[in-house]
Every structure is written in structure tokens, then in C-alpha cells.
Design an enzyme around this catalytic site. Structure first.
Site, PDB file in Angstrom:
ATOM      1  CE1 TYR A 435      -1.303  -0.559   4.847  1.00  0.00           C
ATOM      2  CE2 TYR A 435       0.887   0.207   4.347  1.00  0.00           C
ATOM      3  CZ  TYR A 435      -0.189  -0.179   5.161  1.00  0.00           C
ATOM      4  OH  TYR A 435       0.161  -0.180   6.589  1.00  0.00           O
ATOM      5  CD  GLU A 436      -0.798   4.985   1.654  1.00  0.00           C
ATOM      6  OE1 GLU A 436      -0.773   5.605   0.724  1.00  0.00           O
ATOM      7  OE2 GLU A 436      -1.732   4.508   2.406  1.00  0.00           O
ATOM      8  N   GLY A 437       1.680   2.770  -2.911  1.00  0.00           N
ATOM      9  CA  GLY A 437       2.678   2.508  -3.826  1.00  0.00           C
ATOM     10  C   GLY A 437       3.392   1.511  -3.440  1.00  0.00           C
TER      11      GLY A 437
END
Length: 593
Positions: A435-437
Site C-alpha cells: 500500500y501507498e505505492g
């Protein structure tokens, strides 16, 4: 089950001795902030982490959040713990004073956040998202939006979320379909968002959603995305929650880990449209959201440190108690005396300490950028923040996979059994590189926007500073000689990787993407080695002057040497992989997979 002990001494060392909090505060005239205050804050955070949050970690994993007719119901005990968090003022540490914040350095906020994430990562995700919302609204919200929402977010009375992802739009935000239609002084939001961390709960009387949506006449692609504040409850004339907004959690994801953190599918506008308020200008939302995203990327990297620390503590406790094999006297011995178990524990320890130092360094670079009055120096520090952010997010979270896996391995067969607790850290950590890239996205960001797009200037500046550390290492000391040799070799690998990338990317369009993750991991190991070398220098100097805890400082020297002997040489293998380029990666046709 072992108890959590927050690593106060190493945190203190990194903040005060390695990064020099006192010198930083004196340089920028930050009054009333010093190492004494930092130590007191860390001690108090440790009390809440150890006595309140950590005991809820297991129950959060076993029971998790549930979806009821009244919305998402958090794990029993979480609401009371959150209330203690709010009443103690923890949410306001780094926020601006004008919104009720204490305006302390970001570095201190980062250290405190590590405590929450180690003690109970599922719980820690809730205030983490609120901090990101604060960051975005502080930079981009209108005066009116700031006045309405920031004081309550800063105090922790309300929580925040980030609503980006949709069923057909994961990392490709250009594919977002959620719509926003103008209606007087607000907008009507309709659409569905997925993977929304803490998207609903009953711990506060309002939740402030930051939502990406597209206007009917917006340009195509990412240039047509706008950002909106969409509260769970609309506010009355006094700014208090009143009427329910047209949004709800329609389901909860069944996840591998972090069960205590509800991951929601959110539906906006089932009954006519949720009311939202524009942040900044129309069609500029992606840039605004990236303020929150970049905050979250460093925060997720910190989670990698935190879960590694927890897994390490758990493994050490088990290794000291588990009897297997015999000593010279024929009596059974704890497994911590076996060389291979010690190898695993030292690898966990050294990795975690290096990760912590890199994460805290990146955090302090934000402080330096925020406080610099000289425009050129401020740009330099901001550039360092931008360069370190994908390394913090990518390398630290990938390392957490290895560290938590080793934690299971130390337990042997019992590590695979849920009752021992080691498996939870392994499961919880697995989301971090996603998550978050994802790791791949971080790596592409590092080699592209943070390197190739500026001709390698940011990387060159970092490498030059690392070279300076080499000149500071005392070659007359055996430990620092070993560290210097390993750092020198890794720096050579990094320079060769950088030269190869700058040349190859201009000739082969697949080169950068093919080697990006290896390049990022190389610079991660190098950054960790650099910080461990600096730690060794500081520990050696303190031992020579008789300042500090000698036993701790000796252990720091040993740990730094282990990292440089056992982990830093991985840069050579990564350089070899980088040099192989894209040929074998891209050779097969799609149908051959």
C-alpha cells in the site's frame, strides 16, 4: 506471548547522538525543544504503547473489526485506547500551533509513531491516516476548511482517511470514475472506493474523508482529478457533527493480516450524492493528494521498522527461553547460544537499527527543509527528502519481510503455529510493500523522477556526503576499519550502478524499469550501511570520552560491524543484476509465461 518493550535507548541514540537534536534546535532557534524533552516524550509514549496498545494487539488480530447495521464496529478495547491517546494529546505533537498543535519537530513525531506501530500496528494505522489528512489540508485547504476540520483532526477528536483506489483504478489513478458535480458552495460525490483503511468505526463522532473524484467537464487522465473533503457527518452552524452524509462502508475486506484495522469498501452517493467540499482548485487534486501520500510513504516505511522491532523482541524472548541441545556440562541450553540462531537474531537486530536510522534521517530532512530560511539550502533538503522517501518506503518495507520471516524461523516449527504470536508479525508486515505505492512504484519513482529527471544530481549529492563519512572513519581501530572497507566497496557499487543507469536509460527504454527495484534495494542497503557507519563513529567517540552507557555503545559497535560484514555486501550482487540490464527480463513473449 512476549511483552512489547519500546526501544527507548536506541531511539534516544539516533535522535540525540546520531542526528543531533540539540544542535538542530539551536541552529534554527527552536526554543524549549531539546534532548531532555525528547527523552521525556519517548518515555511517556512507551508507557501508553506498553501498557495500553500492546495488550490489544493479539485481540485485534483474533477478533478484528466487524460490519454491523450501525457501521463498522472496532475491536473491543480500541475505542478506550484511542480515547487515552486523544486525552494525552499525542495527535497534536507536530501539527501547527494555530490549529491546536504543539509544533514539535517531525523527528519526534516519527519516533513516537514508531511506538504505536510496534505496539499495535492495526491501531496505529488510524492516527497515521489522520496525520496525513492534516498534512494535506494544512498545505492546500482553504482558510474555511482549515478552520472547520483541522482543530478536531489535530486533537484527534476526529479521524481522517484517504480515498484513492477504486475497483477499476488501483495504481492507475487516471482511471478514477468517482464523480463530483457542482452544487452551490459544495459538490455531490458519487462512486465507490476500495481498500480504505479505517474508513469507518465508532471511536470518534466524525470521520473526515479525503476523496479523489472527477468533475463532468474535467480533462482526461490524472490532470482531471480533484480532491474533496467528505465528512461522515455534515457540520451544523456551530461546526458540530449533525446530519449523516450520504456515504457508508458496504463491506470489509478479509485480509492476511492487520485484522484490527478495518479495510473498507466505501460507497458515496447511494441516495443522491454525498456532500463534499473542494480542496484547493478544481483538477489539481492529484498534487494535493500526493502531499498526503508522501507523508504516508514515510509513515509506512516507519511501520517496517516498527514491526521488525516487535518481531525481533519476540524472537529474542523465545530464543532465551527455548531449551534445545546441550552444553559442555551435558545440561540443556537455550537456543540463543546456537551460532545460527545468533546469526538470525543479529541480522534482525542490525537490519532494524539501520532501518530506524534511515527512517529518522529522512524525517529530520523534512524538519531541515521546513526550518531553513536560505532558499537554496531549503531546496537541497527538500531534494534529499524526495530522494529518501522511495528508499524509506521501498527498502524498509521489503526488509521487514525478511526480518519478520526470520522471526518465524527462530521459533522453528512453533513459529508456524499462531499461538506463539510470531506469525502475526509476518502476516501484518506483508501489506507494507503494497500500500501507498508498491515496491515497484517506489523504485520507478527513485530511478525516474528522483534521479534520471534531474541528471543524477540528487544521487550525486548523497554519494558525496557518504564519501565524507569514509574520511571520518578511524583506520587504526579494527572495527571501524572493517566498517570503512565495507562502506567503501558498497559506495563503489553504487557509483557504478548510477553510471550504468544514466547511460543505459538513454539507449534502452526498458532498462530503468527492469533494474529499478535492484537499484532501489542497493541504495537502501547503502543508506543503512552509511547510517550504521555514522553510528559506529558516534559510539566510538562517546566511549573514548566516557559519555553514555558503555554496554549499549559497545553493542552498537558490534551491531554496526555485523551489518557491514553480513548485509552491506549485498550491494555487489545487486550491481551484478543491474548490469545484466533488461534482456532476459523482456525476452519472453506474453504467451510464454
Amino acid at each position: 506471548m512476549s511483552e512489547y518493550r519500546h526501544p527507548y535507548r536506541d531511539m534516544q541514540f539516533v535522535i540525540n547522538e546520531l542526528l543531533g537534536l540539540d544542535q538542530f534546535c539551536q541552529r534554527f532557534d527552536i526554543e524549549e525543544v531539546n534532548s531532555e524533552l525528547a527523552n521525556a516524550i519517548l518515555e511517556e509514549a512507551g508507557k501508553l504503547g506498553e501498557t495500553v496498545l500492546a495488550p490489544l494487539n493479539r485481540s485485534g488480530d483474533e477478533q478484528g473489526a466487524t460490519l454491523t447495521e450501525q457501521g463498522v464496529q472496532q475491536t473491543a478495547g480500541f475505542a478506550e485506547a484511542y480515547q487515552q491517546y486523544v486525552e494525552s494529546g499525542w495527535g497534536s505533537l507536530t501539527a501547527r500551533a494555530e490549529f491546536g498543535g504543539q509544533q514539535l519537530p517531525n523527528l519526534l513525531g516519527t519516533a513516537v509513531n514508531e511506538v504505536w506501530q510496534s505496539a499495535n500496528m492495526a491501531f496505529g494505522l488510524c492516527p497515521m491516516l489522520g496525520q496525513g489528512a492534516i498534512e494535506s489540508l494544512t498545505h492546500h485547504g482553504s482558510d474555511e476548511l482549515q478552520l472547520l476540520f483541522l482543530p478536531k483532526l489535530v486533537s484527534g477528536e476526529w479521524t481522517g482517511t484517504m480515498n484513492l483506489t477504486e475497483p477499476g483504478a488501483g495504481s492507475d489513478l487516471a482511471a478514477i470514475k468517482t464523480r463530483a458535480v457542482r452544487e452551490g458552495d459544495h459538490y455531490r460525490i458519487t462512486g465507490q472506493k476500495i481498500f480504505i483503511t479505517w474508513g469507518d468505526h465508532q471511536m470518534t463522532d466524525n470521520i473526515v474523508h479525503l476523496v479523489l473524484a472527477r468533475l463532468p467537464d474535467a480533462p482526461a487522465g490524472v490532470k482531471g482529478i480533484s480532491l474533496f473533503v467528505v465528512p461522515k457527518f455534515l457540520l451544523d452552524s456551530d461546526g458540530n457533527p449533525s446530519e449523516a452524509n450520504d456515504l457508508k462502508a458496504v463491506s470489509l475486506e478479509h485480509k492476511l493480516g492487520i485484522h484490527g484495522s478495518p479495510t473498507c469498501v466505501m460507497s458515496f452517493g447511494d441516495d443522491g450524492g454525498a456532500i463534499g467540499y473542494l480542496v484547493g482548485q478544481e483538477n489539481k487534486g492529484l498534487a494535493y493528494m500526493f502531499t498526503m501520500m508522501n507523508h504516508a510513504r514515510q509513515a509506512v516505511g516507519l511501520q517496517g521498522v516498527a514491526i521488525s522491532e516487535r518481531a525481533y523482541q519476540h524472537a529474542v524472548d523465545y530464543a532465551k527461553e527455548r531449551l534445545q541441545g546441550t552444553g559442555a556440562d551435558g545440561a540443556q541450553v537455550p537456543i540463543i547460544r546456537h551460532p545460527d540462531v545468533r546469526r538470525m537474531l543479529m541480522q534482525m537486530r542490525a537490519s532494524t537499527e539501520a532501518m530506524r536510522a534511515v527512517a529518522y534521517l529522512a524525517s529530520m530532512e523534512i524538519d531541515r527543509a521546513n526550518h531553513c530560511s536560505d532558499a537554496e539550502q531549503r531546496l537541497q533538503h527538500q531534494g534529499r527528502v524526495e530522494l529518501l522517501t522511495p528508499i524509506v518506503k521501498g527498502w524498509l518495507t521489503e526488509m521487514a519481510q525478511e526480518v519478520t520471516s526470520l522471526g518465524v524461523q527462530v521459533h522453528g516449527g512453533m513459529g508456524f503455529i499462531e499461538e506463539t504470536g510470531a506469525a502475526q508479525y509476518f502476516r501484518d508486515a506483508r501489506i507494507l510493500p503494497i500500500y501507498e505505492g508498491t515496491t515497484g512504484i517506489q523504485a520507478l519513482d527513485l530511478v525516474g523522477r528522483k534521479n534520471l529527471f534531474n541528471g543524477g544530481q540528487l544521487v550525486a549529492s548523497l554519494l558525496n556526503e557518504m564519501e565524507q563519512t569514509l574520511t571520518d572513519l578511524d583506520s587504526t581501530n579494527e572495527t571501524t576499519e572493517v566498517i570503512a572497507a565495507a562502506l567503501r566497496s558498497a559506495l563503489r557499487d553504487a557509483n557504478e550502478a548510477q553510471d550504468w543507469l544514466l547511460e543505459a536509460a538513454s539507449k534502452d527504454e526498458a532498462a530503468a524499469g527492469s533494474v529499478a527495484v535492484n537499484f532501489m534495494m542497493l541504495f537502501g542497503y547503502l543508506s543503512g550501511g552509511w547510517m550504521m557507519a555514522r553510528s559506529a563513529l558516534q559510539a566510538q567517540a562517546m566511549l573514548e570520552t566516557g559519555s553514555g552507557d558503555a554496554e549499549f555503545l559497545q553493542a552498537k559497535l558490534v551491531t554496526a560491524r555485523f551489518y557491514c560484514e553480513q548485509l552491506l555486501p549485498r550491494t555487489a550482487g545487486l550491481l551484478s543484476a543491474i548490469r545484466s540490464g533488461s534482456d532476459s527480463t523482456m525476452a519472453l513473449d506474453d504467451d510464454q509465461f
